[in-house]
Design an enzyme around this catalytic site. Structure first.
Site, PDB file in Angstrom:
ATOM      1  N   CYS A  32      24.613 113.502  79.809  1.00 60.25           N
ATOM      2  CA  CYS A  32      25.073 112.174  80.222  1.00 60.25           C
ATOM      3  C   CYS A  32      25.485 111.351  79.012  1.00 60.25           C
ATOM      4  CB  CYS A  32      23.975 111.459  80.996  1.00 60.25           C
ATOM      5  SG  CYS A  32      23.658 112.148  82.636  1.00 60.25           S
TER       6      CYS A  32
ATOM      7  N   GLU B 295      24.154 108.831  86.080  1.00 59.54           N
ATOM      8  CA  GLU B 295      25.159 108.355  85.134  1.00 59.54           C
ATOM      9  C   GLU B 295      26.463 109.135  85.307  1.00 59.54           C
ATOM     10  OE1 GLU B 295      21.312 108.798  82.634  1.00 59.54           O
ATOM     11  OE2 GLU B 295      22.075 109.487  84.570  1.00 59.54           O
TER      12      GLU B 295
ATOM     13  N   CYS C  45      20.165 111.763  79.600  1.00 55.46           N
ATOM     14  CA  CYS C  45      19.978 113.073  78.978  1.00 55.46           C
ATOM     15  C   CYS C  45      21.146 113.306  78.019  1.00 55.46           C
ATOM     16  CB  CYS C  45      19.931 114.171  80.034  1.00 55.46           C
ATOM     17  SG  CYS C  45      21.538 114.506  80.813  1.00 55.46           S
TER      18      CYS C  45
ATOM     19  N   HIS D 104      23.614 114.042  87.803  1.00 52.08           N
ATOM     20  CA  HIS D 104      22.852 112.880  87.364  1.00 52.08           C
ATOM     21  C   HIS D 104      23.539 111.573  87.757  1.00 52.08           C
ATOM     22  CE1 HIS D 104      20.185 114.950  84.097  1.00 52.08           C
ATOM     23  NE2 HIS D 104      20.102 115.527  85.289  1.00 52.08           N
TER      24      HIS D 104
END
Length: 237
Positions: A189, A160, A186, A158
């Site tokens: 993260c 992040e 999410c 991801h």
């Protein structure tokens, strides 16, 4: 792009007052010219004024006086020439970073900012040196896995996570920073954000993980939503 329009009657009266020899001589001729210009029953290579007006970033209704038109133009110029706020500035950067994404579902971009300085960036995509979803396709789509679930069934890291990983890789202290991301985090993260010492997350779009938002709130990380940045970059050459 700025579109300026007025009622048929106003436009016809102004045209008659202008009095050019090439202008339509009567109302019916004017209506036929207007239909042609707007692309009605015309080839795609024609004027297509109506299509251009649909694509315009700003639209002005010019049914009033010349002074009213000037005021409307000046108001639009103020919007066009206005400097972006810090939130707009950094969120637009995150959106630009998202263009590097190799995910077939969501293009996500993230930047870590502290004291109005960009420290790291990240986008969602496969790990370095391995094939990405552009090459292999989306396994999550093939298996019908909903967004926000079963993150382990994905080749992508991801945005992040990549921004935080870059900080660790290059020895950059991101404690006390703000993370600007095109989507809210999410749960995975969110956990990394908390332990990285990030104090604020700014986003304009929700990711399908309500629990992550509750987790950030519990951990004392502020989550702010801001408007989506414009899809244009404005500057003078």
């Amino acid at each position: 792009m700025i579109a300026v329009d007025a009622s048929l009657q106003d436009r016809f009266e102004r045209l008659v007052k202008r009095g050019r020899p090439s202008d339509p001589a009567n109302w019916q001729d004017f209506i036929e010219m207007d239909r042609r210009d707007r692309g009605e029953n015309e080839e795609d290579s024609g004027q297509q004024v109506a299509r251009c007006m649909e694509l315009a970033d700003f639209k002005i209704n010019n049914n009033g006086s010349l002074e009213e038109l000037r005021e409307k133009v000046e108001e639009i110029l103020k919007k066009i020439m206005r400097r972006p706020s810090w939130d707009e500035y950094f969120m637009k950067m995150a959106a630009l970073v998202a263009e590097r994404s190799t995910c077939l579902r969501h293009n996500v971009g993230a930047i870590v900012v502290k004291d109005k300085r960009v420290l790291t960036t990240g986008y969602n995509g496969a790990a370095a040196g391995v094939k990405d979803c552009f090459e292999l396709g989306c396994l999550r789509d093939e298996l019908g896995i909903a967004s926000g679930t079963r993150h382990e069934i994905c080749r992508a890291i991801h945005a992040e996570q990549n921004a935080i990983i870059q900080a660790g890789l290059h020895g950059i202290n991101i404690s006390g920073s703000t993370l600007y991301c095109t989507h809210t985090p999410c749960m995975i993260c969110a956990k990394m954000i908390v332990n990285a010492g990030i104090k604020e997350v700014v986003s304009y779009q929700d990711y399908a993980d309500q629990e992550a938002r509750k987790f950030l709130e519990e951990a004392g990380v502020e989550l702010r939503k801001v408007p989506r940045p414009e899809n244009i970059i404005k500057f003078k050459d």
